[in-house]
Design a protein around this motif. Structure first.
Motif, PDB file in Angstrom:
ATOM      1  N   GLN A  35      77.048 -80.407 -75.192  1.00 39.97           N
ATOM      2  CA  GLN A  35      76.616 -79.814 -74.128  1.00 39.97           C
ATOM      3  C   GLN A  35      77.106 -78.362 -74.169  1.00 39.97           C
ATOM      4  O   GLN A  35      78.429 -78.525 -73.468  1.00 39.97           O
ATOM      5  N   VAL A  36      76.603 -77.617 -75.059  1.00 40.20           N
ATOM      6  CA  VAL A  36      77.966 -76.392 -74.990  1.00 40.20           C
ATOM      7  C   VAL A  36      76.830 -75.310 -75.028  1.00 40.20           C
ATOM      8  O   VAL A  36      74.937 -74.754 -74.906  1.00 40.20           O
ATOM      9  N   PRO A  37      77.090 -73.723 -74.801  1.00 37.49           N
ATOM     10  CA  PRO A  37      76.145 -72.900 -74.182  1.00 37.49           C
ATOM     11  C   PRO A  37      75.203 -72.395 -74.965  1.00 37.49           C
ATOM     12  O   PRO A  37      75.949 -71.694 -75.794  1.00 37.49           O
ATOM     13  N   THR A  38      74.455 -72.537 -75.302  1.00 35.61           N
ATOM     14  CA  THR A  38      73.194 -72.561 -76.773  1.00 35.61           C
ATOM     15  C   THR A  38      73.582 -71.005 -77.159  1.00 35.61           C
ATOM     16  O   THR A  38      73.027 -70.550 -78.167  1.00 35.61           O
ATOM     17  N   GLN A  39      73.294 -70.104 -75.728  1.00 36.12           N
ATOM     18  CA  GLN A  39      73.788 -68.618 -76.450  1.00 36.12           C
ATOM     19  C   GLN A  39      73.969 -68.043 -76.726  1.00 36.12           C
ATOM     20  O   GLN A  39      74.725 -67.130 -77.651  1.00 36.12           O
ATOM     21  N   PHE A  40      75.635 -69.079 -77.117  1.00 33.04           N
ATOM     22  CA  PHE A  40      76.615 -68.248 -77.654  1.00 33.04           C
ATOM     23  C   PHE A  40      76.817 -69.181 -79.041  1.00 33.04           C
ATOM     24  O   PHE A  40      77.447 -69.026 -80.294  1.00 33.04           O
ATOM     25  N   SER A  66      85.422 -83.003 -72.370  1.00 28.65           N
ATOM     26  CA  SER A  66      84.972 -81.766 -71.577  1.00 28.65           C
ATOM     27  C   SER A  66      85.737 -80.952 -70.687  1.00 28.65           C
ATOM     28  O   SER A  66      86.786 -81.449 -70.415  1.00 28.65           O
ATOM     29  N   PHE A  67      85.144 -80.287 -70.318  1.00 32.26           N
ATOM     30  CA  PHE A  67      85.647 -79.614 -69.554  1.00 32.26           C
ATOM     31  C   PHE A  67      84.763 -78.552 -68.317  1.00 32.26           C
ATOM     32  O   PHE A  67      83.404 -78.218 -69.071  1.00 32.26           O
ATOM     33  N   ASN A  68      84.633 -77.959 -67.527  1.00 36.68           N
ATOM     34  CA  ASN A  68      84.538 -77.110 -67.199  1.00 36.68           C
ATOM     35  C   ASN A  68      84.543 -75.224 -67.247  1.00 36.68           C
ATOM     36  O   ASN A  68      85.823 -75.325 -67.982  1.00 36.68           O
ATOM     37  N   ALA A  69      83.645 -74.456 -67.579  1.00 35.87           N
ATOM     38  CA  ALA A  69      84.508 -72.950 -67.817  1.00 35.87           C
ATOM     39  C   ALA A  69      83.182 -72.364 -67.253  1.00 35.87           C
ATOM     40  O   ALA A  69      81.616 -72.558 -66.818  1.00 35.87           O
ATOM     41  N   GLN A  74      78.825 -67.227 -65.531  1.00 32.12           N
ATOM     42  CA  GLN A  74      77.529 -68.784 -65.293  1.00 32.12           C
ATOM     43  C   GLN A  74      78.585 -69.543 -65.411  1.00 32.12           C
ATOM     44  O   GLN A  74      78.976 -70.121 -66.211  1.00 32.12           O
ATOM     45  N   PRO A  75      78.765 -70.761 -64.087  1.00 28.73           N
ATOM     46  CA  PRO A  75      79.806 -71.827 -64.691  1.00 28.73           C
ATOM     47  C   PRO A  75      78.622 -73.015 -65.049  1.00 28.73           C
ATOM     48  O   PRO A  75      77.764 -72.734 -65.199  1.00 28.73           O
TER      49      PRO A  75
END
Length: 145
Positions: A35-40, A66-69, A74-75
């Motif tokens: 689960q990662v930001p797919t736009q990057f 895992s982590f929050n960023a 956008q979180p």
């Protein structure tokens, strides 16, 4: 034995942070359950800054990190099975290590620690006796971005 990837990953993370550098993680974005930001994502991979100043609630265990960023303001909660980790390196100088796919199980559910007692014997030679351990130089790989 348990896989060594989580231990090596933690060691390189600590080493990079202790040397006041920025740890970056290269992740296979197509790996199951990532689960990662797919736009990057580029060419099926994503590079994540996992510096303590860039992330919160960082967690690393034997099977995942895992982590929050924030990404683009956008979180997001990021989840990476350790089998998806391809490399960790310092942004400032490229020092780090690369992991190969065969070093870790692709499906973390397949990893079940062996709980049975296993008897083994060790025979020491002069070069590897406990009193005179054989010295081996450590090595690391340089990741060129």
């Amino acid at each position: 034995m348990t896989p060594n990837r989580p231990y090596l990953l933690r060691a390189f993370f600590d080493w990079i942070v202790d040397n006041e550098c920025t740890p970056h993680l290269v992740v296979d974005a197509g790996f199951a359950n990532v689960q990662v930001p797919t736009q990057f994502v580029q060419d099926g991979q994503i590079v994540l800054n996992i510096s303590p100043s860039a992330v919160t609630q960082f967690s690393l265990d034997l099977t995942q990190l895992s982590f929050n960023a924030r990404f683009g303001g956008q979180p997001m909660q990021v989840y990476v099975p350790l089998g998806a980790v391809l490399a960790i390196y310092a942004r400032e100088n490229g020092e780090g290590t690369v992991f190969t796919a065969d070093e870790f199980l692709e499906d973390e559910d397949d990893f079940v620690p062996e709980l049975e007692s296993v008897e083994s014997s060790v025979e020491f030679t002069d070069e590897t006796s406990p009193e005179k351990p054989e010295k081996k130089k450590g090595s690391h790989l340089r990741v060129i971005k």
